[in-house]
Structure formats: C-alpha cells, structure tokens
Write an enzyme that holds these catalytic residues in place. Structure first.
Site, PDB file in Angstrom:
ATOM      1  N   GLU A  97       0.783  -1.231   0.000  1.00 21.48           N
ATOM      2  CA  GLU A  97       0.000   0.000   0.000  1.00 21.48           C
ATOM      3  C   GLU A  97       0.818   1.286   0.000  1.00 21.48           C
ATOM      4  O   GLU A  97       0.426   2.259  -0.642  1.00 21.48           O
ATOM      5  CB  GLU A  97      -0.958  -0.006   1.208  1.00 21.48           C
ATOM      6  CG  GLU A  97      -2.010  -1.101   1.181  1.00 21.48           C
ATOM      7  CD  GLU A  97      -3.016  -0.897   0.068  1.00 21.48           C
ATOM      8  OE1 GLU A  97      -3.202   0.255  -0.372  1.00 21.48           O
ATOM      9  OE2 GLU A  97      -3.618  -1.891  -0.385  1.00 21.48           O
ATOM     10  N   SER A 380     -55.678 -15.886 -10.066  1.00 20.59           N
ATOM     11  CA  SER A 380     -56.805 -15.056 -10.495  1.00 20.59           C
ATOM     12  C   SER A 380     -56.652 -13.573 -10.171  1.00 20.59           C
ATOM     13  O   SER A 380     -57.450 -12.762 -10.627  1.00 20.59           O
ATOM     14  CB  SER A 380     -58.095 -15.567  -9.847  1.00 20.59           C
ATOM     15  OG  SER A 380     -58.526 -16.736 -10.487  1.00 20.59           O
TER      16      SER A 380
END
Length: 802
Positions: A97, A380
């Site tokens: 890093e 339905s």
C-alpha cells in the site's frame, strides 16, 4: 540598419511580454488554486477523533423523518494495538500500500508525480497515489467520489492527521478500519475469520493474502474467487521481495503455499452478516440496499462501504405499519408448518410509497430470500388487469354487462373450465369478477385480444407488470403462465385502481444525505395509466369480493371500504401424480386488497413440495390463510373512518350498477368472441323480454337456495380456485378434469346456449328463458322449505368460522 535594430527591439519586447504574461497567468492560477484549496479545506468535514477511530453507522428515518433504526453493518469487531501487529504483517501492508510511509509526509509527492502523468492520459482518477494517511482520512471523513474538491479536502485533512498523530498511530487506525469482505473490518477480525488464527500465528502467505485483500475485497475473496486470491497473494509476496522486505527464497516458498490449507470452511449462511440491528426492519433494509445498488450515484461501490459511511436515509416507511406487519408475520398462528412461507407488501395507496414490507417469517437480511420481492405465480389476481380493466378502458362495458358462462370453453383445442366445472348461465361482469369465474374472464380477454392484440399487454405493462411477450394467451389471462410477479409489483398495480388510475412505482427511499451533507434524491415512475372511470368501476366491483358469495367473504372489516382480489394456483398434473396430492391441493394463494389509505398484497406458499399435500394448501380452510393475515394487519394499521373511494364524474349509476357517463350500453350478451352475440329486442317485445327475465331471475334464485348445506357453507367464505397449471404451454394450463376439480361455490345455473335452430335470436332467447322459468316453478314448491333451512344453517356455521 535602424529598421533592423527596431525590429529586434520589438521582438525582444514581445518575448518579454509573453514571458511576463505567462508568469502573471501562472501567478493568477497559483492564487486561484490556493484560494480554491483554502475554500475546499474550509468546507471539509470537522476533524474529530471519534470519526477516526470508528466506522460511521447509517441512520434510517421514516416518512415523518423520525429515526427508525440504525445500521452498524458488522462493525462490532476486535481492534488491535500497533505493538501487537507482527513485523511480517507490517511489511506486507507497507510493501503493498505505501512502501515509503515512514519517509514522506501526509502526501507522497514522488508517487503523486507519477500518478499525475498517468491521469493526464487516462483521465482524472484513473491512477491513485493515496498514502495510508490519505486512506484513513477518506474512510473516516469523506466519500469515494472522485473530484477536485474531495482531493483537496483529503490533502488538508491528511496534513491535519499527521500533525495530530504519529505514524504508528495512523498505521494502527488503518489496520483497524480497513474492510476485508464478508462484512469483516479490521485485520485482527480478518485473521480469525479466514484462518482462525491470531496475527502472530499467520504464515507469510496468509499475511500476504490479508495485506492484499482490501484493495478489491469482494474480487479477491477466497471463498468466491480462489484463483484470484492466490494471484493476489503472489503479487504481494513479489512486492515484499522487490522492496527488500523478504528474500527471494522466502517469496518462492510462500508463493507455493496453498491458502486453503488453513482456511476456515464456511457455508453461505456462515459468511453473511446475520447480526441484526432490529429484525423488525430487516425486510425494509433489504429493499433499501437494492435501491441503493440501482442508483447511479453509488455504482461500483461496495454496499458495506456505502452503509458504513455515515449516511442518513429518509424513507417512505410507516413505522407502525412495519412493526405491526412483521409482528403478525412472525407470531400469528396461521401457518400449516415450518415450510409455509409468506411475503407481504404494504403501500400508501395515494403515493405508492413503501409503507412496510415483510420478506417472510423471522426474516434475516441476506441470509433469507425476500419473499415479498421474489416473483410468484399470481393466479386469479391477474383478472382485473388482463381482462376486466382493459375491457372497461377500451370498450366501456358497464358493470352489469352480461356474459354467457359455460361449463367448458374451447380455445384453439384447449379446454378451460371454472373452478367448480359448472356453467352459471348468463352472468354479469360484476358477478363473474367477484366470484372469480374463469370462462367469463377468458371470454372478456378474448374480446380484447380480437380487437387489439396488445391491449391487455399494454394495460399490464403500464401497471408495472411486464410480460415476456405481447402475444398473451389464456394461460396468462388466468394467472398460470410463465410470467410471475412479486407482492411489491402487485401492490403497486392494484394501488392504481384505488388512486383514480394514477400508477406510482413502489419505492422505499426518498433521499439520502451523506456525511458531507450532499443530498442524493431518488426518483420513481408516476403516471396516469388508465381512465378514472376504469379505476373506479373495477374498484366498485372488487368491493363485492368481500360481500356474501364473493371470493373474499369473511375478510371484510366493518367501517372500512375495501376492494380486492383473491387468487389461487395449482400444480401441473404430473406433480399431483408424483407427490400423490389431493385434488384440493393448491400451490400459491394470494389476496391483493386496498383502501383509500393502504394497499396490501399477501402471498403464501411453501419452500418445497412434499407427499400427500403436506406442503400444500389443501381445501378451503387452508386456502384462506393469507386472508386471515391480511385482515389482521389491515385492521391494526387502518384508520377506520368510513372513508370511501371518490366517485368521478365520468361514472354514472344505473340502478345498483355503473356505466361510463355519456355511453348507452346495449344489452348484448357476450357469448363466444368469435361468434355473433345474442341481442335482446328493443321494440314491442320489450314486455315479453322483461317477463322472461323475471322468470329467469326466479329460476336462478331457486337454484341458489337449493344448494346443499355443504355447498352453501363454502359459498359463505369461499375463495376462488384458479386451476390453470403453471407451464409455458397453453395446453398445460387447461383446468383439471371434472373428476379432479375442487367444488367451491354453487351448483350449475341454467345455461343459455347459442341458438343452433332456425329460430330468430329473439325467439330462441324467449324460448330458453321460458323453459328455465317453467323448470324453476316446478321445483320451487318441493325445494324452497328445505333450501331455506339449509341455507340458514350453513350461513350460521360460516359466520362462526370466519
């Protein structure tokens, strides 16, 4: 000669002017840049120790901006002191890093210079040069947004950080703050999570892997991407050797080490952050996450990083409704067994705001599937959307439009029947919808299909229900086709009927305010999708669903005007045979209901199929389970004030029925959309027609009263049965044969056939009606006393069982 000297002086003067201009411009740019830097630094978030030491939780607010809950996203972790971080781990992190961390200040100008040149060719932000100090600052105070302002603030705060803290302190902050995928923060927690080790027990290879993981945590996660994890480990080891932190021999030995040798085995559930902040809000948080992921402002960012950046999320949540809903879903004693699941969505009918949602019983975010946003076969409940809504919208049918029902209806060689396999004669559109007859719904659908292939498709699409093809068939019209929808989608669709035809997309988030006070607004679809007369007339008919003989009777709430539609789906024939399921076994059961205040969609089903209907809704009593949950929740959250839906001027009463204002509906009977319909005369035979209609009405009433005790009881609280099968072929979606169909309401009514003799349509209609009247009169004397007694007893039992 003089001219030549003059030209030289002019050239020299010009050069000096250019140089002077450049110097002045540079000075101005420097002043301007310094001014901008000072301005951005002044706007930077406050520098405080608490932000440096801790991740910032996300706060979630309800529709009234009251704090509902706080998300910590797995931040309860162990921290480590600098002295307890082994040299091996420090070397791995620094080599990866920020190798010059202990040599430079807040910024590494050597790395920065190289990054600037790469950014010139690759665009701003394409190459970073962040030091560990800058990364700590970014994760503590700022967002990941790439901008000059953010970079200036990062530089200023980094300088402040290095003035206040030593290098070792900053390194310690970094190691405790960094994210390691799977909801894990901090190096000490990561070592334990992945390898079940303390930091000083890690091998060189394991240290290298953990040091390299935070760069792209999810992409290097060893559980999901083992090959990428190994390559990342090798890269870190190479960097350690390159920067003289390990020897070549040490590098090669560690590169040959298998990371999985000591890796902790974890299931998918083990890997999730199941530590709930407040389980009542878990389903709502799940929807919030989805909406954040779909917002362009957060594209490419980890949801864990987003929700640990100190956001304030303002939602449409109704806290009372959310708590009430999840409490009922978890604790109401209505489930058949542990495999019985449910999903529920509650919307504000007027705004479409997501008032509440439940992904299931004892729902845990990420671990459990959200049943409210998962798609299911709708049965339905689709009929108002694909059949009756489009016919009113386009044909302006009145609510008493007559339709010829049949015991069997053929569409391209496929046979369709009602749930009770019976014909009910001539029925009105209102009765057909509230009792959920299949054949009238199909005939209505076919009328629109013959008139306009895309009418039903477009009506549904405008309501947020997009089918995979515009060429819809009878399977889709009965809710048993390949297309499936969620309770969230169905609630949004039905709320449009209760909102005068205005559709609002169901959304949870109104806006998000970041830690640096940036407001991110969330938009939603909102548009007029149908005429107000369509919305009101559908609503008025659906109100009858909760009245006697309606499919949702027993679910009504006194003082609350409510409309709705029930739905049921069955299995394919082979499934009934494979699992030895009883004929009355159902797969999915629904109720979608709405008031002027709330719209509620409830689905129930099972997580797996079992033998003999163990994991099925068998019979009427089990198929009304979602109605019990619906009624309980709606009763608790609703304002019982008698408020009704506003009737628009575009609708006119015709007795107890409704028509579109300005229309003059004829009395045609819809028989087969592909055949001529029977039209009653409007001349001197009107009196004869009226007499025959009264006779037919008497016959119909007699047959209604003559039903058996068991059938009458079922009528009192019946739910419809959609017996279409869920396959993608129309043949597979036909009703189950008569011998296998569930009887749910009344026996057959007199069927009026399309005339096949040479009689005129008027003469044939009169003849048929007279025959029905004669038959009814003959049976009336013998049946009336018994029918009345049976019906009374049945209704009393039904009332006790509501």
């Amino acid at each position: 000669m003089a001219t030549s000297k003059k030209k030289k002086r002019n050239t020299k003067k010009l050069i000096l002017q250019i140089i002077g201009g450049i110097v002045i411009a540079a000075a101005l740019m420097l002043v301007l840049g310094l001014g901008m830097f000072i301005y951005y630094a002044w706007k930077a978030p406050s520098f405080n120790e608490s932000s440096l030491r801790d991740q910032l939780p996300t706060k979630i607010y309800d529709k009234n901006d009251n704090l509902a809950t706080v998300l910590y996203m797995g931040q309860k972790r162990e921290s480590v002191k600098f002295a307890d971080i082994p040299d091996q781990m420090r070397d791995a992190v620094l080599a990866t890093e920020d190798n010059r961390f202990y040599e430079h200040g807040a910024l590494d100008f050597k790395r920065l210079t190289g990054a600037v040149f790469k950014n010139i060719t690759g665009g701003f932000g394409s190459q970073g040069a962040s030091t560990l100090t800058q990364q700590v600052v970014k994760r503590s105070f700022l967002t990941d947004k790439k901008s000059i302002e953010r970079k200036a603030q990062e530089a200023y705060l980094s300088y402040r950080l290095e003035q206040e803290y030593g290098k070792n302190d900053i390194f310690e902050m970094y190691m405790n703050k960094i994210y390691y995928s799977d909801g894990i923060y901090g190096i000490k927690t990561a070592a334990d999570y992945y390898f079940n080790k303390d930091l000083n027990e890690l091998t060189l290879a394991e240290s290298a892997y953990l040091a390299g993981l935070p760069q792209i945590p999810n992409a290097y996660n060893i559980y999901d991407h083992p090959e990428a994890a190994e390559k990342r480990k090798d890269t870190v080891l190479y960097l350690m050797n390159r920067h003289n932190r390990i020897t070549k021999e040490e590098m090669e030995k560690a590169q040959n080490e298998d990371l999985t040798a000591n890796l902790v085995e974890r299931t998918t559930a083990d890997r999730q952050n199941i530590e709930q902040n407040d389980e009542r809000y878990a389903s709502y948080v799940n929807v919030i996450k989805d909406e954040i992921k779909n917002n362009k402002e957060f594209k490419g960012k980890s949801i864990n990083d987003i929700l640990t950046s100190g956001l304030s999320i303002y939602t449409n949540m109704d806290m009372n409704a959310q708590q009430t809903l999840q409490n009922n879903v978890d604790n109401l004693n209505i489930y058949k067994n542990k495999y019985n699941q449910t999903g529920v969505t509650i919307l504000d009918t007027k705004t479409g705001g997501l008032a509440a949602i439940s992904g299931g019983r004892n729902y845990k975010d990420v671990v459990d599937r959200n049943q409210a946003t998962d798609a299911h076969a709708v049965g339905s409940t689709i009929k108002p959307i694909l059949s009756y809504g489009p016919i009113i919208e386009n044909k302006k049918w009145p609510t008493d439009h007559k339709i010829q029902d049949e015991s069997e209806y053929d569409i391209n060689g496929n046979k369709f029947r009602n749930y009770d396999t019976q014909s009910h004669g001539i029925v009105t559109m209102r009765d057909a919808l509230r009792k959920s007859y299949n054949v009238p719904a199909l005939k209505t659908f076919q009328v629109m299909k013959n008139d306009s292939t895309d009418a039903s498709y477009n009506f549904a699409k405008d309501l947020g229900l997009k089918f995979p093809t515009k060429d819809l068939g009878p399977a889709e019209a009965l809710g048993g086709g390949a297309a499936e929808f969620s309770t969230k989608q169905m609630a949004a669709a039905f709320s449009a009927f209760g909102n005068n035809g205005q559709y609002n997309e169901a959304t949870a988030i109104r806006k998000i305010v970041t830690q640096d006070d940036e407001t991110i607004k969330f938009t939603r679809k909102s548009e007029k999708v149908m005429e107000d007369y369509t919305a009101y007339m559908i609503t008025d008919m659906l109100k009858d669903v909760f009245e006697p003989y309606g499919s949702g009777y027993g679910t009504g709430i006194p003082g609350l005007n409510m409309a709705g539609k029930t739905g049921t789906t069955t299995y394919a024939d082979e499934t009934y045979q494979e699992y030895n399921l009883p004929d009355s076994a159902a797969k999915d059961v629904w109720i979608n209901g709405y008031t002027p205040q709330y719209t509620v969609s409830v689905w129930m089903g099972f997580t797996k199929i079992a033998e003999n209907g163990e994991n099925s809704f068998v019979g009427h009593d089990e198929q009304i389970l979602p109605q019990i949950l619906y009624k309980n929740v709606m009763t608790e959250i609703s304002t019982i004030d008698g408020k009704d839906f506003d009737k628009p001027a575009s609708v006119t009463d015709i007795g107890t029925e409704l028509k579109v204002t300005g229309t003059n509906p004829d009395n045609s009977i819809t028989t087969d959309p592909n055949k001529p319909s029977i039209e009653y005369p409007t001349n001197t035979t009107e009196a004869v027609r009226s007499s025959n209609e009264r006779a037919a009405s008497s016959a119909k009433q007699t047959e209604q009263e003559a039903v058996t005790t068991e059938q009458a009881a079922k009528e009192a609280v019946t739910t419809e049965k959609v017996t279409t099968e869920r396959t993608t072929t129309e043949k597979a979606t036909t009703e189950k044969p008569t011998t296998e169909t569930k009887m749910e309401q009344r026996t057959t009514e007199t069927t009026t056939e399309v005339p096949t003799t040479e009689l005129t349509p008027n003469e044939q209609a009169a003849k048929d009606l007279k025959a029905a009247s004669d038959k009814a009169a003959a049976e009336l004397k013998a049946a009336s006393e018994k029918a009345a007694a049976d019906l009374k007893a049945a209704r009393e039992r039904a009332a006790r069982g509501q």
